[in-house]
Design a protein around this motif. Structure first.
Motif, mmCIF file in Angstrom:
data_model
loop_
_atom_site.group_PDB
_atom_site.id
_atom_site.type_symbol
_atom_site.label_atom_id
_atom_site.label_comp_id
_atom_site.label_asym_id
_atom_site.label_seq_id
_atom_site.Cartn_x
_atom_site.Cartn_y
_atom_site.Cartn_z
ATOM 1 N N TRP B 34 -1.910 -7.416 4.528
ATOM 2 C CA TRP B 34 -0.574 -7.032 4.961
ATOM 3 C C TRP B 34 -0.265 -7.709 6.286
ATOM 4 C CZ3 TRP B 34 3.072 -4.194 2.367
ATOM 5 C CH2 TRP B 34 2.646 -3.545 1.197
ATOM 6 N N ARG B 36 3.025 -8.428 9.286
ATOM 7 C CA ARG B 36 4.268 -7.953 9.862
ATOM 8 C C ARG B 36 4.985 -9.153 10.482
ATOM 9 N NH1 ARG B 36 4.909 -3.658 14.806
ATOM 10 N NH2 ARG B 36 6.035 -5.145 16.110
ATOM 11 N N LEU B 46 -2.047 -7.693 9.860
ATOM 12 C CA LEU B 46 -2.253 -6.276 10.175
ATOM 13 C C LEU B 46 -3.583 -5.763 9.666
ATOM 14 C CD1 LEU B 46 1.274 -4.820 9.303
ATOM 15 C CD2 LEU B 46 0.348 -5.338 11.573
ATOM 16 N N HIS B 57 -8.272 2.042 6.813
ATOM 17 C CA HIS B 57 -7.449 2.556 7.896
ATOM 18 C C HIS B 57 -7.579 1.646 9.108
ATOM 19 C CE1 HIS B 57 -6.890 6.690 6.148
ATOM 20 N NE2 HIS B 57 -7.926 6.258 5.448
ATOM 21 N N LEU B 61 -2.135 2.758 10.542
ATOM 22 C CA LEU B 61 -1.961 2.118 9.239
ATOM 23 C C LEU B 61 -3.006 2.612 8.245
ATOM 24 C CD1 LEU B 61 -1.487 -1.602 10.360
ATOM 25 C CD2 LEU B 61 0.249 0.172 10.116
ATOM 26 N N ARG B 62 -2.524 2.851 7.029
ATOM 27 C CA ARG B 62 -3.434 3.187 5.941
ATOM 28 C C ARG B 62 -3.037 2.345 4.732
ATOM 29 N NH1 ARG B 62 -2.472 7.331 1.896
ATOM 30 N NH2 ARG B 62 -4.326 7.585 0.614
ATOM 31 N N LEU B 74 1.090 0.399 1.740
ATOM 32 C CA LEU B 74 0.891 0.437 3.186
ATOM 33 C C LEU B 74 1.629 1.649 3.715
ATOM 34 C CD1 LEU B 74 0.077 -0.834 5.971
ATOM 35 C CD2 LEU B 74 2.271 -2.034 5.904
ATOM 36 N N ILE B 76 2.551 3.671 7.183
ATOM 37 C CA ILE B 76 2.597 3.687 8.646
ATOM 38 C C ILE B 76 2.929 5.121 9.042
ATOM 39 C CG2 ILE B 76 3.663 2.756 10.733
ATOM 40 C CD1 ILE B 76 4.537 0.326 9.079
ATOM 41 N N SER B 79 5.921 6.830 12.786
ATOM 42 C CA SER B 79 6.540 5.545 13.098
ATOM 43 C C SER B 79 7.251 5.559 14.450
ATOM 44 C CB SER B 79 7.521 5.161 11.995
ATOM 45 O OG SER B 79 8.574 6.096 11.949
ATOM 46 N N ASP B 83 8.089 -0.362 15.475
ATOM 47 C CA ASP B 83 7.583 -0.740 14.146
ATOM 48 C C ASP B 83 8.652 -1.432 13.311
ATOM 49 O OD1 ASP B 83 5.716 2.363 13.922
ATOM 50 O OD2 ASP B 83 5.048 0.384 14.618
ATOM 51 N N TYR B 87 7.677 -6.334 6.521
ATOM 52 C CA TYR B 87 6.266 -6.212 6.176
ATOM 53 C C TYR B 87 6.022 -6.912 4.842
ATOM 54 C CZ TYR B 87 5.984 -2.928 10.002
ATOM 55 O OH TYR B 87 6.032 -2.362 11.249
#
Lengths: 112, 114
Positions: B34, B36, B46, B57, B61-62, B74, B76, B79, B83, B87
C-alpha cells in the motif's frame, strides 16, 4: 539521505524534440522502474530493470526507451515526444529483497 | 493492464473516524503493498504484506490479505486531517517469478474533514 532523484521536475517541450528524464538512486537498489500517471488511468508501468543491463517492457512502453548502464541511473528517453505523452512521470527503486519501492518526486511533462 | 480495482474510489470521513479501503487483484502475487500519494507528489510506501501473511499492523494502519479471494483491505484508525491523500494498492510478483513488475490499482481518494 536515501532518495530517488528525478530531473527535471517540470518540462514543456514540442512534438518531436528528443528529451531525457534522468533518474538516480543512492541506495544501491537493483530494481528500478518508470511509471506514468494519468487522470482516470492510475499508474502504469513503462519499463523496469532488475539490474544493470537488464531491462524489460512494462504495460505502456511504446514511444519510450530506457537504459541501465550503471546501477544508480535509469534514464527515460523519449525519442520523438507526442502530445499523448503529456503526463506525470515517476521513477522508483527497490532492493533485491522483497520490500517497498522508493519513489522520486515526479516529472510533469507537457508536450505541445 | 491494471492488476486491481480499489473500492471505494472516493471516501470522505470526519476526523477521528476509521477509514477502510479495499483492493482486489487478478493474478498470483508475492506480496501486496500500500502506498500513499499527496496531491501531485511522489508515492510513499506505507506497508507490505506477504502472500503467506493474513494481517499486518503498522501504527494506525491495519492491512489484511485474503489470497483465496484475491483481495486486501487497508484500515486507517482514528483518522486525522493529515491522512487526506490518495491510497494505492500494488501487487508485486518479485521473488516467485523474478519480475520487476509492480502493478497498481486505481486508488482511493480519502478526504478527512477536521
Amino acid at each position: 539521505e536515501a532518495q530517488v532523484t528525478q530531473n527535471p521536475r517540470y518540462l514543456i517541450t514540442v512534438t518531436g524534440k528528443k528529451l531525457t528524464v534522468t533518474c538516480s538512486q543512492n541506495m544501491n537498489h537493483e530494481y528500478m522502474s518508470w511509471y506514468r500517471q494519468d487522470p482516470g488511468l492510475g499508474l502504469r508501468q513503462i519499463y523496469y530493470s532488475m539490474n544493470v543491463e537488464v531491462t524489460d517492457k512494462g504495460d505502456v512502453p511504446e514511444g519510450y526507451k530506457v537504459s541501465r548502464k550503471e546501477k544508480r541511473n535509469f534514464p527515460l528517453i523519449l525519442e520523438s515526444p507526442s502530445p499523448n505523452q503529456t503526463s506525470l512521470y515517476f521513477c522508483a527503486s527497490s532492493g533485491q529483497g522483497v520490500g517497498g519501492y522508493t519513489f522520486g518526486s515526479g516529472t510533469r511533462l507537457t508536450v505541445v | 493492464s491494471q492488476q486491481g480495482e480499489e473500492d471505494p474510489q472516493a471516501l470522505s470521513i470526519q476526523e477521528g473516524e476509521n477509514a477502510t479501503m479495499n483492493c482486489s487483484y487478478k493474478t498470483s502475487i508475492n506480496n501486496l503493498q500500500w502506498y500513499r500519494q499527496n496531491s501531485g507528489r511522489g508515492l510513499v510506501h506505507l506497508i507490505l504484506i506477504r502472500s503467506n501473511e493474513r494481517e499486518k499492523h503498522s501504527g494506525r494502519l491495519r492491512v489484511t490479505l485474503d489470497t483465496s479471494k484475491k483481495s486486501s483491505s487497508l484500515l486507517i484508525t482514528a483518522s486525522r486531517a493529515a491522512d487526506t491523500a490518495s491510497y494505492f494498492c500494488a501487487t508485486d510478483a518479485r521473488g516467485s517469478s523474478n519480475t520487476g513488475k509492480l502493478i497498481f490499482g486505481q486508488g482511493t481518494t480519502l478526504q478527512v474533514k477536521p
